[in-house]
Motif scaffolding. Structure first.
Motif, PDB file in Angstrom:
ATOM      1  N   TYR A 127       3.278  11.042  -9.133  1.00 54.41           N
ATOM      2  CA  TYR A 127       1.972  10.518  -9.516  1.00 54.41           C
ATOM      3  C   TYR A 127       1.964  10.181 -11.005  1.00 54.41           C
ATOM      4  O   TYR A 127       2.624  10.836 -11.802  1.00 54.41           O
ATOM      5  CB  TYR A 127       0.868  11.556  -9.251  1.00 54.41           C
ATOM      6  CG  TYR A 127       0.769  11.990  -7.807  1.00 54.41           C
ATOM      7  CD1 TYR A 127       1.531  13.047  -7.332  1.00 54.41           C
ATOM      8  CD2 TYR A 127      -0.068  11.339  -6.911  1.00 54.41           C
ATOM      9  CE1 TYR A 127       1.464  13.442  -6.010  1.00 54.41           C
ATOM     10  CE2 TYR A 127      -0.148  11.729  -5.582  1.00 54.41           C
ATOM     11  CZ  TYR A 127       0.632  12.778  -5.146  1.00 54.41           C
ATOM     12  OH  TYR A 127       0.565  13.171  -3.821  1.00 54.41           O
ATOM     13  N   GLN A 128       1.165   9.191 -11.340  1.00 53.75           N
ATOM     14  CA  GLN A 128       0.924   8.810 -12.727  1.00 53.75           C
ATOM     15  C   GLN A 128      -0.528   9.156 -13.060  1.00 53.75           C
ATOM     16  O   GLN A 128      -1.429   8.847 -12.280  1.00 53.75           O
ATOM     17  CB  GLN A 128       1.146   7.310 -12.900  1.00 53.75           C
ATOM     18  CG  GLN A 128       0.817   6.765 -14.272  1.00 53.75           C
ATOM     19  CD  GLN A 128       0.722   5.228 -14.243  1.00 53.75           C
ATOM     20  OE1 GLN A 128      -0.174   4.654 -13.646  1.00 53.75           O
ATOM     21  NE2 GLN A 128       1.679   4.571 -14.886  1.00 53.75           N
ATOM     22  N   LYS A 144      -2.538   8.805  -9.754  1.00 53.03           N
ATOM     23  CA  LYS A 144      -2.289   7.654  -8.881  1.00 53.03           C
ATOM     24  C   LYS A 144      -0.926   7.840  -8.243  1.00 53.03           C
ATOM     25  O   LYS A 144       0.063   8.121  -8.931  1.00 53.03           O
ATOM     26  CB  LYS A 144      -2.298   6.365  -9.715  1.00 53.03           C
ATOM     27  CG  LYS A 144      -1.868   5.111  -8.974  1.00 53.03           C
ATOM     28  CD  LYS A 144      -1.740   3.941  -9.939  1.00 53.03           C
ATOM     29  CE  LYS A 144      -1.195   2.699  -9.252  1.00 53.03           C
ATOM     30  NZ  LYS A 144      -0.990   1.580 -10.204  1.00 53.03           N
ATOM     31  N   LEU A 145      -0.863   7.694  -6.929  1.00 55.68           N
ATOM     32  CA  LEU A 145       0.407   7.849  -6.210  1.00 55.68           C
ATOM     33  C   LEU A 145       1.322   6.667  -6.508  1.00 55.68           C
ATOM     34  O   LEU A 145       0.939   5.509  -6.341  1.00 55.68           O
ATOM     35  CB  LEU A 145       0.146   7.940  -4.709  1.00 55.68           C
ATOM     36  CG  LEU A 145       1.369   8.046  -3.801  1.00 55.68           C
ATOM     37  CD1 LEU A 145       2.102   9.373  -4.029  1.00 55.68           C
ATOM     38  CD2 LEU A 145       0.957   7.913  -2.328  1.00 55.68           C
ATOM     39  N   PHE A 194       2.421   4.048 -20.304  1.00 57.75           N
ATOM     40  CA  PHE A 194       2.320   5.241 -21.135  1.00 57.75           C
ATOM     41  C   PHE A 194       1.253   6.148 -20.525  1.00 57.75           C
ATOM     42  O   PHE A 194       0.079   5.804 -20.461  1.00 57.75           O
ATOM     43  CB  PHE A 194       2.045   4.866 -22.581  1.00 57.75           C
ATOM     44  CG  PHE A 194       3.226   4.166 -23.204  1.00 57.75           C
ATOM     45  CD1 PHE A 194       3.296   2.774 -23.216  1.00 57.75           C
ATOM     46  CD2 PHE A 194       4.286   4.886 -23.719  1.00 57.75           C
ATOM     47  CE1 PHE A 194       4.408   2.117 -23.755  1.00 57.75           C
ATOM     48  CE2 PHE A 194       5.394   4.247 -24.259  1.00 57.75           C
ATOM     49  CZ  PHE A 194       5.464   2.867 -24.275  1.00 57.75           C
ATOM     50  N   ALA A 195       1.711   7.294 -20.045  1.00 54.22           N
ATOM     51  CA  ALA A 195       0.888   8.170 -19.210  1.00 54.22           C
ATOM     52  C   ALA A 195       1.661   9.467 -18.993  1.00 54.22           C
ATOM     53  O   ALA A 195       2.761   9.650 -19.529  1.00 54.22           O
ATOM     54  CB  ALA A 195       0.596   7.508 -17.871  1.00 54.22           C
ATOM     55  N   THR A 196       1.086  10.351 -18.213  1.00 53.96           N
ATOM     56  CA  THR A 196       1.771  11.567 -17.784  1.00 53.96           C
ATOM     57  C   THR A 196       2.150  11.431 -16.323  1.00 53.96           C
ATOM     58  O   THR A 196       1.354  10.932 -15.516  1.00 53.96           O
ATOM     59  CB  THR A 196       0.889  12.805 -18.019  1.00 53.96           C
ATOM     60  OG1 THR A 196       0.572  12.906 -19.412  1.00 53.96           O
ATOM     61  CG2 THR A 196       1.600  14.076 -17.579  1.00 53.96           C
ATOM     62  N   VAL A 200       4.781  10.416 -21.340  1.00 56.21           N
ATOM     63  CA  VAL A 200       5.523   9.311 -21.932  1.00 56.21           C
ATOM     64  C   VAL A 200       4.679   8.706 -23.048  1.00 56.21           C
ATOM     65  O   VAL A 200       3.569   8.215 -22.806  1.00 56.21           O
ATOM     66  CB  VAL A 200       5.876   8.251 -20.868  1.00 56.21           C
ATOM     67  CG1 VAL A 200       6.612   7.086 -21.513  1.00 56.21           C
ATOM     68  CG2 VAL A 200       6.718   8.876 -19.756  1.00 56.21           C
ATOM     69  N   GLU A 201       5.223   8.753 -24.256  1.00 55.58           N
ATOM     70  CA  GLU A 201       4.491   8.269 -25.437  1.00 55.58           C
ATOM     71  C   GLU A 201       5.203   7.079 -26.048  1.00 55.58           C
ATOM     72  O   GLU A 201       6.404   6.877 -25.841  1.00 55.58           O
ATOM     73  CB  GLU A 201       4.378   9.421 -26.441  1.00 55.58           C
ATOM     74  CG  GLU A 201       3.594  10.606 -25.902  1.00 55.58           C
ATOM     75  CD  GLU A 201       3.608  11.813 -26.823  1.00 55.58           C
ATOM     76  OE1 GLU A 201       2.508  12.311 -27.140  1.00 55.58           O
ATOM     77  OE2 GLU A 201       4.701  12.255 -27.216  1.00 55.58           O
TER      78      GLU A 201
END
Lengths: 119, 107
Positions: B36-37, B45-46, B83-85, B104-105
């Motif tokens: 997931y994001q 989100k899958l 860019f997200a976890t 992710v940065e």
């Protein structure tokens, strides 16, 4: 399109209960389970359990047994999660998501409901 | 309970980079692994289900692999919206468990 729309933010005192709703649309409600996941502030995701919208069978996280109740109202395509005996560490965003142990993945999510437990 | 361990916990990367992160289960989970994001203030989100199947509507730059205990998520060319976890999650047995996430940065 599939949508899960959750109820609004809640503020509760320690020891009280909170009940969050999750209204589904865009699919046959009874064909999928609903899983609840929570996320404490700045933390990761925690699985709380699921309910089958088909037959009402539930599977709860052991650590929440006795405090959590998941139900559905098939007439309104709405799932509910009630958590009792609230403590400060129950402060979290609560998400509903479509899916359960049959489908094995959570493909649509509600927007989340912040529940704050504070005296 | 099955423990899910993600590495790294965070990484810095540039647009266009190829990035790969890993998820390790404490016991074999076959291919019952989802990715997931999550962006700040949003629901997860899958992206990938069953270890390597791309969820409908997810860009082809995302791919997943692995089975048993070791899994990977690869973004072939990082885009600004990526860019997200990212969280892995096992659905082999209850309680379903998530990894702690990889953030992710932008470098």
């Amino acid at each position: 399109q599939v949508q899960l729309v959750q109820s609004g933010a809640e503020v509760k005192k320690p020891g009280a209960s909170v009940k969050v709703s999750c209204k589904a649309s865009g699919y046959t409600f009874t064909s999928y389970g609903v899983t609840w996941v929570r996320q404490a502030p700045g933390q990761g995701l925690e699985w709380m359990g699921w309910i089958s919208a088909y037959n009402g069978n539930t599977n709860y996280a052991q650590k929440l047994q006795g405090r959590v109740t998941m139900t559905t109202d098939t007439s309104t395509s709405t799932a509910y999660m009630e958590l009792g005996s609230l403590r400060s560490d129950d402060t979290a965003v609560y998400f509903c998501a479509r899916g359960d142990g049959t489908t094995k993945e959570l493909d649509y999510w509600g927007q989340g409901t912040l529940a704050t437990v504070s005296s | 309970d099955i423990q899910m361990t993600q590495s790294p916990s965070s990484l810095s990367a540039s647009v266009g980079d190829r990035v790969t992160f890993t998820c390790r289960a404490s016991q074999s989970i076959s291919n019952y692994l989802n990715w997931y994001q999550q962006k700040p203030g949003k629901a997860p989100k899958l992206l990938i289900y069953a270890a390597s199947s791309l969820q409908s509507g997810v860009p082809l730059r995302f791919s997943g692999g692995g089975s048993g205990t070791d899994f990977t998520l690869t973004i072939s060319s990082l885009q600004p919206e990526d860019f997200a976890t990212y969280y892995c999650q096992q659905s082999y047995s209850t309680p379903w468990t998530f990894g702690q996430g990889t953030k992710v940065e932008i470098k």
